[in-house]
Scaffold this active site. Structure first.
Site, mmCIF file in Angstrom:
data_model
loop_
_atom_site.group_PDB
_atom_site.id
_atom_site.type_symbol
_atom_site.label_atom_id
_atom_site.label_comp_id
_atom_site.label_asym_id
_atom_site.label_seq_id
_atom_site.Cartn_x
_atom_site.Cartn_y
_atom_site.Cartn_z
ATOM 1 N N PHE B 126 0.922 -1.167 -0.152
ATOM 2 C CA PHE B 126 -0.079 0.180 -0.036
ATOM 3 C C PHE B 126 0.862 1.163 -0.108
ATOM 4 O O PHE B 126 1.677 1.279 0.897
ATOM 5 C CB PHE B 126 -0.860 0.055 1.436
ATOM 6 C CG PHE B 126 -1.941 1.129 1.249
ATOM 7 C CD1 PHE B 126 -3.114 0.941 0.183
ATOM 8 C CD2 PHE B 126 -1.893 2.170 1.804
ATOM 9 C CE1 PHE B 126 -4.099 1.993 0.254
ATOM 10 C CE2 PHE B 126 -2.786 3.304 1.599
ATOM 11 C CZ PHE B 126 -3.854 3.137 0.956
ATOM 12 N N ASP B 195 2.126 -4.481 8.894
ATOM 13 C CA ASP B 195 1.027 -3.535 8.787
ATOM 14 C C ASP B 195 -0.065 -4.570 8.620
ATOM 15 O O ASP B 195 -0.325 -5.345 7.660
ATOM 16 C CB ASP B 195 1.323 -2.688 7.361
ATOM 17 C CG ASP B 195 0.053 -1.957 7.217
ATOM 18 O OD1 ASP B 195 -1.090 -2.182 7.731
ATOM 19 O OD2 ASP B 195 -0.015 -0.974 6.240
ATOM 20 N N TYR B 220 -10.376 1.877 10.982
ATOM 21 C CA TYR B 220 -11.517 2.111 10.266
ATOM 22 C C TYR B 220 -12.052 1.074 9.090
ATOM 23 O O TYR B 220 -13.221 1.315 8.451
ATOM 24 C CB TYR B 220 -11.550 3.361 9.582
ATOM 25 C CG TYR B 220 -10.490 3.644 8.697
ATOM 26 C CD1 TYR B 220 -10.549 3.376 7.426
ATOM 27 C CD2 TYR B 220 -9.260 4.595 9.202
ATOM 28 C CE1 TYR B 220 -9.460 3.388 6.465
ATOM 29 C CE2 TYR B 220 -8.359 4.468 8.303
ATOM 30 C CZ TYR B 220 -8.253 4.256 6.929
ATOM 31 O OH TYR B 220 -7.379 4.534 5.977
ATOM 32 N N LYS B 221 -11.136 0.172 9.148
ATOM 33 C CA LYS B 221 -11.557 -1.101 8.227
ATOM 34 C C LYS B 221 -12.632 -2.226 9.030
ATOM 35 O O LYS B 221 -13.593 -1.899 9.489
ATOM 36 C CB LYS B 221 -10.414 -1.622 7.390
ATOM 37 C CG LYS B 221 -9.707 -0.591 6.480
ATOM 38 C CD LYS B 221 -8.470 -1.113 5.960
ATOM 39 C CE LYS B 221 -7.741 -0.196 5.142
ATOM 40 N NZ LYS B 221 -8.328 0.245 4.005
ATOM 41 N N ARG B 365 -12.767 -4.325 -6.279
ATOM 42 C CA ARG B 365 -12.531 -4.874 -4.986
ATOM 43 C C ARG B 365 -13.837 -5.120 -4.215
ATOM 44 O O ARG B 365 -14.606 -4.169 -4.133
ATOM 45 C CB ARG B 365 -11.449 -4.292 -4.157
ATOM 46 C CG ARG B 365 -10.831 -4.765 -3.139
ATOM 47 C CD ARG B 365 -9.758 -4.141 -2.550
ATOM 48 N NE ARG B 365 -10.087 -2.817 -1.837
ATOM 49 C CZ ARG B 365 -9.339 -2.023 -0.908
ATOM 50 N NH1 ARG B 365 -8.220 -2.502 -0.686
ATOM 51 N NH2 ARG B 365 -9.780 -0.954 -0.671
#
Lengths: 406, 406
Positions: B126, B195, B220-221, B365
């Site tokens: 990422f 990560d 937040y995921k 996705r």
């Protein structure tokens, strides 16, 4: 000399900012003199935040990054804060904390002044400023030099990359002459970084006009953005192209949603953004900043100065305390009253409904934000302080120190 | 091969995690397959946040730092997240963003491995991970080396201070063998930083047992903490004393309210804190983490894997798209379906009430968080995708790209 209730009532009646108090929800009967540490709740926030939570997050979900404008909030809020600190809109963004923004801008300064190995700051500034600079100095291999205020000018030389100053001191209330310090720093080729935590929303600040290079400030004090609100960061236009912070996150990328392999800075102050913006906190800060709509900051500064002097003069005659005389001319919107058992006396005051805070070892701090403080509050606070001191009730066991935050 | 509605209904009826969906407020009729980007709203949050705003901030004001336990939230939330990532409680804190926490821990790694001049990471991770490391490498004067996954082991040598890896890849869904990579790094004296943004709350993670040194992850995921929620950071116990991040703010000080002049790190992971914690965002993350109460993460991982396979198998037969086969064995809880006009196809899908996201240039996705996704959703999503592709409606002008976030 204590003002009479009638005098205070007359001052409130004539106060051109008296209406601003209606923009907040303040608890009935409380005299809140700690807006310098945590601003009160804007009346518009509960409904606005509920709409963000239920509508934007709950219903809109991921679509709200575009549809509700979430992605632009850091820049939009920066633009709303900009006039409060005398900056043009695109020079300010809202993000992260004061500590982190200090690191970003100081690291950018080192990059703009290669070869210079010193960061200069004032001794006894708010600790996090020093801690952040200690961490940066260790990592970057430069020297952090901390000197008393009187020695700052003498310490400026051609090895100084950055002069870090707090505009209004968190204890003494001293206010630097921003234009003069910028000029002195620039004369030796150094850059300036201003911490506006105790200025933004309390005092007139003119970053652009006074020639500041960088600045940071707090969202949760005078800006009323809520506990731990996002901070802001300022980057003067002349540094928009060249300043490159060492904290380079994806939201500061020129095109974050291209997912490019290499960092490329966004234009202007947007490059100071790092991670994904905290939307709920941004909405709270938005409501806080909105409480400044139409407020003349020169009026606000003058009102706070008048409140500080009324309170300091009134407290000067009380037994067992000493009052730090407010600095001559401009000063912060708070004042310090000292007592050997400051923590206990403050606890007793809070029990009587007068809320300030304390800073070790012996300083009680009382803040007088212009938007929410009434002249009448000065009288109520002085009466409570007098009662606490005269009764000696602060010696009671229930006022023994407890809890971490003072 | 597309599953029949009856097959999917049977799977839902037998799902031991089906009850967890009741912990959220999801819009009626929406098939939300983007919890991997923004988790849905916990049903308990609106009331909890309203109480924090009105009661703790509005009425309690500054007193809530102690009385409402605000000051302890970063550590308390860290302790709540710890079991989700296989860590002991005091090794995790909730704070700042993934980007900033990466910088803290990577800078600490450089301090623990003086003389080593390389940070090694996987190419195509990422972007923010790479951007942050580029900024750190420039400031600290070390080299950032990015190599393809297949070359990671060969690139490990005694100049590597830190190996930064993403546990579950944000596009490919590949999952590293954490124990094996830790062992390989340690064999050459390097430290590891993981990560967990696409793992925490989606997959079984065993930081302590697998020998990780450092980790960060997203709030937040899958943790459902709200847009831009605070992230978390993990510091293995064996580094509690020696690890010193370069971001040294006052909340990471051993005694922040002593206002000491010099930084002294707090014990354990608390030293990773920097500025004042954002309380409203912390309360939202608290509600998000609470949605994991009693959840068996092995069950969650198995359910997401089953959903991913059902969806991928069903999409494989559709015209005009290619499906990235989910990696063998463990993989992330999302899957990629490619189409040359991915952005338009996704926009058309969203218009039909099926929400995923896209990553340039051609990847749609779809995420399948176990707590909120029904097996029936797979059937609804496949039907919508089939309709969008068969009709060609994605070519309509209203699905042209707009907005910044994809």
């Amino acid at each position: 000399m204590q003002p009479t209730p009638a005098q205070l009532a007359a001052l409130d009646a004539a106060d051109p900012l008296a209406h601003a108090r209606g923009r907040f929800r303040l608890p009935e009967g409380l005299v809140y003199l700690d807006g310098n540490s945590l601003g009160p709740l804007p009346a518009a926030l509960p409904d606005a935040l509920a709409a963000t939570v239920a509508g934007e997050w709950g219903d809109g979900l991921i679509r709200s990054w575009n549809d509700a404008g979430w992605i632009d909030l850091p820049v939009q809020l920066g633009a709303a804060i900009a006039p409060i600190v005398g900056a043009e809109p695109d020079s300010v963004v809202a993000c992260d904390s004061v500590s982190l923004n200090l690191f970003k801008l100081a690291s950018a300064a080192l990059g703009l002044r290669p070869g210079r190995r010193t960061i200069l700051m004032e001794a006894d500034d708010f600790p996090t400023d020093a801690y952040v600079m200690q961490g940066l100095a260790r990592l970057a291999g430069v020297t952090l030099k901390r000197v008393p205020r009187a020695d700052l000018l003498a310490a400026l030389n051609d090895d100084v990359a950055l002069l870090l100053l707090t505009h209004a001191h968190y204890v003494t209330g001293h206010v630097h002459d921003m234009a003069a310090m910028n000029a002195a720093a620039h004369a030796v080729g150094a850059l300036t970084l201003w911490d506006l935590s105790h200025s933004a929303g309390a005092l007139v600040v003119r970053l652009d006009a006074d020639g500041a290079d960088f600045a940071v400030g707090c969202g949760y004090k005078y800006l009323n953005g809520g506990p731990g609100a996002p901070a802001f960061a300022y980057l003067a236009r002349r540094h928009w192209d060249a300043a490159l912070p060492a904290l380079t996150g994806w939201m500061g990328h020129a095109a974050p949603f291209d997912f490019a392999g290499d960092y490329a800075p966004a234009a202007g102050a947007r490059r100071l953004l790092t991670g994904t913006p905290p939307i709920l906190a941004m909405r709270a800060l938005e409501a806080g900043v909105a409480t400044f709509a139409g407020i003349d900051l020169a009026q606000a500064e003058a009102k706070s100065r008048a409140l500080v002097h009324l309170f300091a003069d009134g407290a000067a005659g009380l037994p067992g305390v000493t009052v730090d005389a407010p600095p001559a001319g401009r000063h912060a919107a708070h004042v310090i009253i000292r007592h050997p058992q400051a923590r206990r006396v403050m606890a007793a005051l809070i029990a009587r409904g007068v809320v300030g805070d304390m800073r070790p070892p012996d300083a009680m701090r009382f803040g007088f934000p212009a938007l929410t403080t009434r002249y009448a509050d000065v009288g109520l606070a002085l009466a409570a302080l007098q009662a606490v001191l005269a009764s000696g009730e602060w010696q009671d066991e229930r006022f023994a120190p407890r809890g971490m935050v003072s």
